[in-house]
Design an enzyme around this catalytic site. Structure first.
Site, PDB file in Angstrom:
ATOM      1  N   SER A  71       0.828  -1.217   0.000  1.00 45.32           N
ATOM      2  CA  SER A  71       0.000   0.000   0.000  1.00 45.32           C
ATOM      3  C   SER A  71       0.858   1.260   0.000  1.00 45.32           C
ATOM      4  O   SER A  71       0.573   2.225  -0.710  1.00 45.32           O
ATOM      5  CB  SER A  71      -0.924   0.021   1.226  1.00 45.32           C
ATOM      6  OG  SER A  71      -1.815  -1.075   1.181  1.00 45.32           O
ATOM      7  N   GLY A 299      -6.351  -5.361  -3.014  1.00 44.17           N
ATOM      8  CA  GLY A 299      -6.844  -4.576  -1.879  1.00 44.17           C
ATOM      9  C   GLY A 299      -5.791  -3.621  -1.353  1.00 44.17           C
ATOM     10  O   GLY A 299      -6.087  -2.484  -0.976  1.00 44.17           O
ATOM     11  N   ASP A 300      -4.529  -4.080  -1.359  1.00 47.09           N
ATOM     12  CA  ASP A 300      -3.419  -3.221  -0.909  1.00 47.09           C
ATOM     13  C   ASP A 300      -3.286  -2.010  -1.827  1.00 47.09           C
ATOM     14  O   ASP A 300      -3.087  -0.887  -1.374  1.00 47.09           O
ATOM     15  CB  ASP A 300      -2.092  -3.991  -0.925  1.00 47.09           C
ATOM     16  CG  ASP A 300      -2.118  -5.237  -0.049  1.00 47.09           C
ATOM     17  OD1 ASP A 300      -2.896  -5.265   0.916  1.00 47.09           O
ATOM     18  OD2 ASP A 300      -1.351  -6.176  -0.348  1.00 47.09           O
ATOM     19  N   ALA A 301      -3.378  -2.266  -3.137  1.00 43.44           N
ATOM     20  CA  ALA A 301      -3.238  -1.180  -4.120  1.00 43.44           C
ATOM     21  C   ALA A 301      -4.385  -0.185  -3.964  1.00 43.44           C
ATOM     22  O   ALA A 301      -4.187   1.031  -4.050  1.00 43.44           O
ATOM     23  CB  ALA A 301      -3.213  -1.754  -5.539  1.00 43.44           C
TER      24      ALA A 301
END
Length: 314
Positions: A71, A299-301
């Site tokens: 992230s 999801g991290d991105a």
């Protein structure tokens, strides 16, 4: 955006730096190691041979990863100014650790790793079937992060400098003491503290420590599976993601500086955002199937992109 010096070190992440060992595997491999797609777990004894087997059997890619680090790297890329983000976590003194340092630094992130003398750099098996991923993390050195490292003046300076903090739920299993120092600092100084539900097992088996820090969370991220698990362990008896998002946003807060916002992703379905007892839904622009590589780090991105824009609002 204001001058870059205002943004120097504005976003700090803390988490488990892991080297992703990623491969497209087959159903037989998933069955052999009892792996479910769209899940994230910590490696048990039975999983340890899988990393070598992946390397010998499948076409493996090595990618510097770990949820929070992903992230932070995406936020850094979105903001386009070197050094606007910082990151802390624990690696081993080995070639994987060196590769990780090189990778993150090249991305423009100011990394202050704790280097553990005894454990190797953590790895994460990323098993991909039909574009869906499953994560099996062998934390190793990542599990050795010590709050003493955070307290060192050159590292605590990163906390002082930052105005936004992001910590994935996975770090709850490693150093709650560190999370406590950072979350209390954020609350005392009207800064923005954010976390992620991260995985069903965090919501289930680390419920108490997760609850301890919920009052400090100004933004809570998660996906629909994690939200439903959270609801189940709290006895809410609802699977409705919108209701769950509202309930999470209304849990008690440590300070009244900011209202809590819950942000729940649902794959290709709309993102659910809850604040003030209301829900807004944001449709996802569909990606043609043939353009989808896999869902690892999606999801991290998303969080990285979100945080980069949140930072710009200051």
């Amino acid at each position: 955006m204001a001058s870059s010096s205002n943004y120097d070190g504005i976003l700090l992440g803390m988490g488990n730096p892991l080297l992703d060992i990623s491969a497209v595997v087959d159903d037989e491999f998933l069955t052999k190691y009892d792996i479910k797609l769209n899940n994230a777990i910590l490696a048990e004894e039975k999983h340890l041979p899988m990393y070598d087997e992946m390397s010998s059997k499948f076409n493996v890619e090595y990618i510097a990863g770990g949820a929070t680090q992903n992230s932070i790297k995406v936020a850094q890329w979105m903001l386009q100014t070197p050094g606007v983000t910082s990151y802390m976590g624990s690696i081993g003194k080995d070639k994987y650790g060196e590769a990780m340092k090189k990778d993150a630094t090249a991305a423009g992130v100011n990394v202050h790793y704790y280097e553990d003398e005894s454990a190797p750099t953590g790895t994460c098996g990323v098993c991909v079937v039909g574009g869906e991923r499953s994560l099996i993390a062998n934390l190793s050195a990542a599990n050795c992060y010590k709050v003493d490292h955070l307290k060192q003046p050159e590292n605590w300076a990163l906390v002082e400098k930052a105005k936004f903090y992001y910590i994935a739920g996975f770090f709850l299993t490693v150093s709650p003491e560190s999370i406590q120092l950072v979350s209390e600092h954020a609350a005392a100084n009207n800064k923005v503290f954010t976390m992620n539900l991260s995985a069903p097992f965090i919501c289930e088996f680390f419920k108490d420590v997760q609850e301890k820090f919920l009052p400090y969370m100004d933004f809570v991220f998660g996906n629909e599976t994690e939200a439903r698990t959270f609801s189940k362990v709290h006895g809410w008896e609802t699977e409705d993601v919108e209701q769950i998002a509202i309930k999470i946003s209304q849990l008690p807060k440590a300070t009244g500086t900011y209202k809590r916002t819950t942000v729940i992703t649902q794959g290709a379905d709309p993102v659910v955002v809850a604040e003030d007892g209301k829900v807004k839904k944001y449709p996802v622009i569909p990606l043609p199937k043939e353009k989808l590589v896999d869902t690892n780090g999606a999801g991290d991105a998303f969080v990285g992109g979100f945080m980069s824009q949140l930072v710009k609002l200051t």
